[in-house]
Design a protein around this motif. Sequence first.
Motif, PDB file in Angstrom:
ATOM      1  N   GLN A  33      16.460   4.364  26.809  1.00  0.00           N
ATOM      2  CA  GLN A  33      16.059   2.989  27.106  1.00  0.00           C
ATOM      3  C   GLN A  33      16.552   2.555  28.482  1.00  0.00           C
ATOM      4  OE1 GLN A  33      17.379   0.699  23.627  1.00  0.00           O
ATOM      5  NE2 GLN A  33      15.242   0.495  23.042  1.00  0.00           N
ATOM      6  N   ALA A  34      17.703   3.033  28.899  1.00  0.00           N
ATOM      7  CA  ALA A  34      18.244   2.671  30.207  1.00  0.00           C
ATOM      8  C   ALA A  34      17.713   3.565  31.317  1.00  0.00           C
ATOM      9  CB  ALA A  34      19.772   2.743  30.185  1.00  0.00           C
ATOM     10  N   LEU A  35      17.562   4.864  31.025  1.00  0.00           N
ATOM     11  CA  LEU A  35      17.190   5.819  32.072  1.00  0.00           C
ATOM     12  C   LEU A  35      15.684   5.932  32.269  1.00  0.00           C
ATOM     13  CD1 LEU A  35      19.675   8.752  31.307  1.00  0.00           C
ATOM     14  CD2 LEU A  35      19.899   6.959  33.047  1.00  0.00           C
ATOM     15  N   GLY A  36      14.920   5.855  31.191  1.00  0.00           N
ATOM     16  CA  GLY A  36      13.481   6.078  31.272  1.00  0.00           C
ATOM     17  C   GLY A  36      13.148   7.561  31.226  1.00  0.00           C
ATOM     18  N   THR A  37      11.937   7.861  30.814  1.00  0.00           N
ATOM     19  CA  THR A  37      11.537   9.256  30.638  1.00  0.00           C
ATOM     20  C   THR A  37      11.362  10.000  31.952  1.00  0.00           C
ATOM     21  OG1 THR A  37       9.197   8.642  30.543  1.00  0.00           O
ATOM     22  CG2 THR A  37      10.391   8.750  28.452  1.00  0.00           C
ATOM     23  N   VAL A  38      10.996   9.299  33.028  1.00  0.00           N
ATOM     24  CA  VAL A  38      10.756   9.969  34.307  1.00  0.00           C
ATOM     25  C   VAL A  38      12.035  10.615  34.824  1.00  0.00           C
ATOM     26  CG1 VAL A  38      10.132   9.591  36.726  1.00  0.00           C
ATOM     27  CG2 VAL A  38       8.779   8.526  34.913  1.00  0.00           C
ATOM     28  N   VAL A  39      13.142   9.900  34.769  1.00  0.00           N
ATOM     29  CA  VAL A  39      14.428  10.438  35.218  1.00  0.00           C
ATOM     30  C   VAL A  39      14.863  11.607  34.339  1.00  0.00           C
ATOM     31  CG1 VAL A  39      16.908   9.907  35.300  1.00  0.00           C
ATOM     32  CG2 VAL A  39      15.250   8.360  36.365  1.00  0.00           C
ATOM     33  N   ILE A  40      14.792  11.424  33.024  1.00  0.00           N
ATOM     34  CA  ILE A  40      15.206  12.484  32.106  1.00  0.00           C
ATOM     35  C   ILE A  40      14.330  13.720  32.293  1.00  0.00           C
ATOM     36  CG2 ILE A  40      15.454  13.110  29.675  1.00  0.00           C
ATOM     37  CD1 ILE A  40      15.945  10.095  29.124  1.00  0.00           C
ATOM     38  N   GLY A  41      13.030  13.502  32.459  1.00  0.00           N
ATOM     39  CA  GLY A  41      12.108  14.623  32.628  1.00  0.00           C
ATOM     40  C   GLY A  41      12.377  15.422  33.874  1.00  0.00           C
ATOM     41  N   ALA A  42      12.763  14.759  34.959  1.00  0.00           N
ATOM     42  CA  ALA A  42      13.055  15.467  36.206  1.00  0.00           C
ATOM     43  C   ALA A  42      14.293  16.346  36.058  1.00  0.00           C
ATOM     44  CB  ALA A  42      13.235  14.466  37.337  1.00  0.00           C
ATOM     45  N   VAL A  43      15.341  15.804  35.461  1.00  0.00           N
ATOM     46  CA  VAL A  43      16.558  16.593  35.248  1.00  0.00           C
ATOM     47  C   VAL A  43      16.252  17.808  34.380  1.00  0.00           C
ATOM     48  CG1 VAL A  43      18.860  16.597  34.214  1.00  0.00           C
ATOM     49  CG2 VAL A  43      18.092  14.616  35.542  1.00  0.00           C
ATOM     50  N   ASP A  44      15.528  17.595  33.291  1.00  0.00           N
ATOM     51  CA  ASP A  44      15.198  18.683  32.374  1.00  0.00           C
ATOM     52  C   ASP A  44      14.380  19.766  33.076  1.00  0.00           C
ATOM     53  OD1 ASP A  44      15.147  19.478  29.378  1.00  0.00           O
ATOM     54  OD2 ASP A  44      13.043  19.625  29.968  1.00  0.00           O
ATOM     55  N   THR A  45      13.413  19.364  33.883  1.00  0.00           N
ATOM     56  CA  THR A  45      12.589  20.332  34.607  1.00  0.00           C
ATOM     57  C   THR A  45      13.429  21.153  35.574  1.00  0.00           C
ATOM     58  OG1 THR A  45      10.639  18.905  34.411  1.00  0.00           O
ATOM     59  CG2 THR A  45      10.614  20.562  36.166  1.00  0.00           C
ATOM     60  N   ALA A  46      14.342  20.505  36.288  1.00  0.00           N
ATOM     61  CA  ALA A  46      15.211  21.228  37.227  1.00  0.00           C
ATOM     62  C   ALA A  46      16.081  22.242  36.498  1.00  0.00           C
ATOM     63  CB  ALA A  46      16.075  20.239  38.004  1.00  0.00           C
ATOM     64  N   LEU A  47      16.595  21.879  35.333  1.00  0.00           N
ATOM     65  CA  LEU A  47      17.453  22.804  34.588  1.00  0.00           C
ATOM     66  C   LEU A  47      16.657  24.005  34.074  1.00  0.00           C
ATOM     67  CD1 LEU A  47      19.708  20.316  32.581  1.00  0.00           C
ATOM     68  CD2 LEU A  47      20.194  21.461  34.756  1.00  0.00           C
ATOM     69  N   TRP A  48      15.440  23.791  33.636  1.00  0.00           N
ATOM     70  CA  TRP A  48      14.596  24.914  33.230  1.00  0.00           C
ATOM     71  C   TRP A  48      14.288  25.821  34.421  1.00  0.00           C
ATOM     72  CZ3 TRP A  48      13.685  27.087  28.790  1.00  0.00           C
ATOM     73  CH2 TRP A  48      13.775  26.356  27.615  1.00  0.00           C
ATOM     74  N   ASP A  49      14.099  25.235  35.581  1.00  0.00           N
ATOM     75  CA  ASP A  49      13.881  26.020  36.795  1.00  0.00           C
ATOM     76  C   ASP A  49      15.089  26.927  37.064  1.00  0.00           C
ATOM     77  OD1 ASP A  49      12.912  26.978  39.234  1.00  0.00           O
ATOM     78  OD2 ASP A  49      13.394  25.140  40.332  1.00  0.00           O
TER      79      ASP A  49
END
Length: 376
Positions: free
Chosen positions: A86-102
Amino acid sequence: MTRIAQVRIRMHERRKPAAPGTTGGGIVLLTITTEGGLESTVFVSGAGSNAEANARLLADVVRPQLIGEDALGIQRIWERLWRQQQALGTVVIGAVDTALWDIAGQQAGLPLHQLLGSRRTEVAAYVSSWLHEHPEDYAAEAAHYREQGFTAYKFHPPTQFRNRGGRDVPLAADVATARLVREAVGDEMTLMSDSPNVYSYEEALRFGRELEALDYHWYEDPLPADDIFGYTRLRRHLRIPILATEMTAGGPFNYAQWITSGATDYLRGDVAFKGGITPLMKIAHTAEVFRLGFELHDGFNATGNVAGAHVAMATHTSYFEVLTIQPTGTYGFESFGYGLETPLKIVGGRLHAPEGPGLGHKLDWPLLESGIVAEY
């Protein structure tokens, strides 16, 4: 060592908009580096999100939580960030997750789709239109991309101007568009319609019947994203498959009610709206278990599209969306691949899997660095 050593956040200012109705605007560059020297840079942007706010959240809230963490603890990190959704939003979380998978793919020395469990190395792509003033503009665009080897085309009809400027565009404009596009390409192309949340139920039913008569492949998001009851009624009265859930809130946890209500024939998502590759794979497997279709939405930026390409190779999606945001009468995929040194490989209307380790993309650093306006 895969422990996270550095998290860098920079703002890139795109110099000009891609087409009327879009903005130049900022793209946040998120770079995560491990102690062993592995590094991933992804773009942070999404519809309706604020670049400056995203950069501040990453710098002030997310970065302290990442430093010192094992970059391969992807599920653990995603769950922690999702609790703050609710505070971070999905866009921020999605970017971090994508970088970690990379980073995980780089560590393994494998393209990301192989890490996710490849089922293929190519998939059909479809061109997805931007908004145009006249039905004839869509017909010309569809015919152009048919000549380029694409076998499928999707249009965002003129009534979407209702949601972009409040213009009172009649349903008749969409009907004329659907007919002219089919006439322009004949039976050679698979056609889809995407009317994001713009119709009343009565309009949606009328237009759906028009699409059925014209043999369109799917009917996407005609009603508001929270109108599960309306979608259930619509699906009961139409033969054309309904593709909803693109803009539903709640990441992967919102789909149960859509499935149990029988409100959609497909589940849909992308790394920005749904919060990364981790939830996107959960959504794809949920669709597979319930024998529903799964389709990928545009990734909102070039690295989001690369991530989506890997997910496409590891799931049962039938098409890959190539959104062309161009001024009317001009064609190309500049916005789709903005910031990449080499674009995704699309030949004869088919997307080929990226081959390098991790995301496997190379960024156009001279372009990106020339537009850096701030660091956080």
